[in-house]
Design an enzyme around this catalytic site. Structure first.
Site, PDB file in Angstrom:
ATOM      1  N   ASN A  15       0.841  -1.189   0.000  1.00 17.09           N
ATOM      2  CA  ASN A  15       0.000   0.000   0.000  1.00 17.09           C
ATOM      3  C   ASN A  15       0.882   1.247   0.000  1.00 17.09           C
ATOM      4  O   ASN A  15       1.605   1.508   0.961  1.00 17.09           O
ATOM      5  CB  ASN A  15      -0.907  -0.024   1.241  1.00 17.09           C
ATOM      6  CG  ASN A  15      -1.887   1.125   1.272  1.00 17.09           C
ATOM      7  OD1 ASN A  15      -1.506   2.274   1.111  1.00 17.09           O
ATOM      8  ND2 ASN A  15      -3.149   0.818   1.512  1.00 17.09           N
ATOM      9  N   GLY A  17       0.089   4.365   0.230  1.00 16.32           N
ATOM     10  CA  GLY A  17      -0.281   5.332   1.251  1.00 16.32           C
ATOM     11  C   GLY A  17       0.309   4.987   2.601  1.00 16.32           C
ATOM     12  O   GLY A  17       0.795   5.857   3.338  1.00 16.32           O
ATOM     13  N   ASP A  74      -0.289  -4.323  11.911  1.00 17.37           N
ATOM     14  CA  ASP A  74      -1.624  -4.885  11.762  1.00 17.37           C
ATOM     15  C   ASP A  74      -2.530  -4.089  12.673  1.00 17.37           C
ATOM     16  O   ASP A  74      -2.171  -3.810  13.833  1.00 17.37           O
ATOM     17  CB  ASP A  74      -1.655  -6.375  12.124  1.00 17.37           C
ATOM     18  CG  ASP A  74      -2.877  -7.065  11.507  1.00 17.37           C
ATOM     19  OD1 ASP A  74      -3.033  -6.990  10.279  1.00 17.37           O
ATOM     20  OD2 ASP A  74      -3.682  -7.659  12.253  1.00 17.37           O
ATOM     21  N   ASP A 168     -12.872   5.239   9.904  1.00 24.93           N
ATOM     22  CA  ASP A 168     -12.659   6.564  10.480  1.00 24.93           C
ATOM     23  C   ASP A 168     -13.925   7.414  10.567  1.00 24.93           C
ATOM     24  O   ASP A 168     -14.109   8.158  11.542  1.00 24.93           O
ATOM     25  CB  ASP A 168     -11.593   7.328   9.690  1.00 24.93           C
ATOM     26  CG  ASP A 168     -10.188   6.842   9.988  1.00 24.93           C
ATOM     27  OD1 ASP A 168     -10.026   5.952  10.848  1.00 24.93           O
ATOM     28  OD2 ASP A 168      -9.242   7.347   9.345  1.00 24.93           O
ATOM     29  N   HIS A 193      -3.966   5.320  17.199  1.00 26.54           N
ATOM     30  CA  HIS A 193      -3.413   4.069  17.695  1.00 26.54           C
ATOM     31  C   HIS A 193      -2.030   3.808  17.102  1.00 26.54           C
ATOM     32  O   HIS A 193      -1.141   3.299  17.782  1.00 26.54           O
ATOM     33  CB  HIS A 193      -4.357   2.914  17.353  1.00 26.54           C
ATOM     34  CG  HIS A 193      -4.867   2.915  15.936  1.00 26.54           C
ATOM     35  ND1 HIS A 193      -5.455   4.019  15.351  1.00 26.54           N
ATOM     36  CD2 HIS A 193      -4.878   1.954  14.962  1.00 26.54           C
ATOM     37  CE1 HIS A 193      -5.794   3.738  14.106  1.00 26.54           C
ATOM     38  NE2 HIS A 193      -5.450   2.499  13.844  1.00 26.54           N
ATOM     39  N   ARG A 194      -1.836   4.187  15.835  1.00 26.67           N
ATOM     40  CA  ARG A 194      -0.523   4.001  15.204  1.00 26.67           C
ATOM     41  C   ARG A 194       0.502   4.934  15.832  1.00 26.67           C
ATOM     42  O   ARG A 194       1.653   4.547  16.045  1.00 26.67           O
ATOM     43  CB  ARG A 194      -0.621   4.233  13.700  1.00 26.67           C
ATOM     44  CG  ARG A 194       0.669   3.929  12.964  1.00 26.67           C
ATOM     45  CD  ARG A 194       0.476   3.862  11.449  1.00 26.67           C
ATOM     46  NE  ARG A 194      -0.205   2.613  11.072  1.00 26.67           N
ATOM     47  CZ  ARG A 194      -1.401   2.558  10.496  1.00 26.67           C
ATOM     48  NH1 ARG A 194      -2.062   3.679  10.231  1.00 26.67           N
ATOM     49  NH2 ARG A 194      -1.943   1.409  10.179  1.00 26.67           N
TER      50      ARG A 194
END
Length: 208
Positions: A15, A17, A74, A168, A193-194
């Site tokens: 990905n 992005g 993940d 989101d 969270h990331r």
């Protein structure tokens, strides 16, 4: 705690992005990120039943194939009233079945599935939910380390906002009155969270 001793890191994703987002987070630490997709690495089957297991599967596969350290993540959303679902199957809930149109992911459909299940539980249902993220670093020799992040919030319907992706538009983080999709990207990345998981990674890997 094993430290990264390289300036090049494989990001176990196809990905673009996600590569851009992770690359921007790691750039201040002198890390150049290469995607598994750009290297032509295969995508392993995510057969784990937890975020940790799936992140490790992806990180180990990329590290072995590229013979250099690899980072994988993940993540997903869990809803308290649904027993933590969709959880690790967050993306699977968005996959169209043969009778739902062309193959691919439909996130509005996925959000609607969750809302429908909550409505079946009644108007007073607990709408608390959370996003989880696990970051895994793996080395070609089999070593690995993981970092877990989380942000709590409330599931709100109907969806609002256009700046996010996935779930989101229905996630209102604790202490806010807007969804992730209504927040400016830099603000979302600051509290997500990331971001939580990356803060823990940075503390271990790049702080003396």
């Amino acid at each position: 705690m094993r430290k990264l001793d390289t300036s090049r890191l494989v990001i176990a994703t196809h990905n673009a992005g996600k590569l851009k987002e992770i690359g921007a987070l790691l750039a201040p630490y002198g890390i150049t990120c290469l995607s598994a997709g750009a290297l032509g690495l295969p995508e392993p089957a995510e057969t784990g039943t937890t975020f940790v297991e799936n992140a490790l599967i992806k990180a180990h596969a990329a590290a072995r194939a590229a013979q250099m350290p690899a980072l994988a993540d993940d993540s997903g959303m869990s809803v308290a009233a649904l027993g933590g679902r969709p959880g690790v199957y967050t993306a699977d809930w968005a996959e169209r079945q043969w009778f739902e149109g062309e193959p691919g992911r439909d996130w509005y459909m996925a959000m609607g599935k969750v809302e429908g299940m909550l409505c079946q539980l009644g108007p007073e249902v607990d709408r608390s939910c959370w996003f989880s993220c696990v970051l895994a670093i793996a080395w070609p020799d089999g070593d690995s380390v993981t970092y877990e992040g989380r942000v709590d919030g409330t599931y709100r319907w109907p969806p609002r906002g256009t700046m996010g992706f996935g779930y989101d538009p229905v996630f209102v983080p604790k202490g806010r009155d807007v969804t992730f999709a209504e927040l400016a990207p830099e603000e979302k990345h600051r509290i997500s969270h990331r971001a939580d998981a990356f803060a823990k990674l940075v503390k271990d890997q790049f702080t003396a």
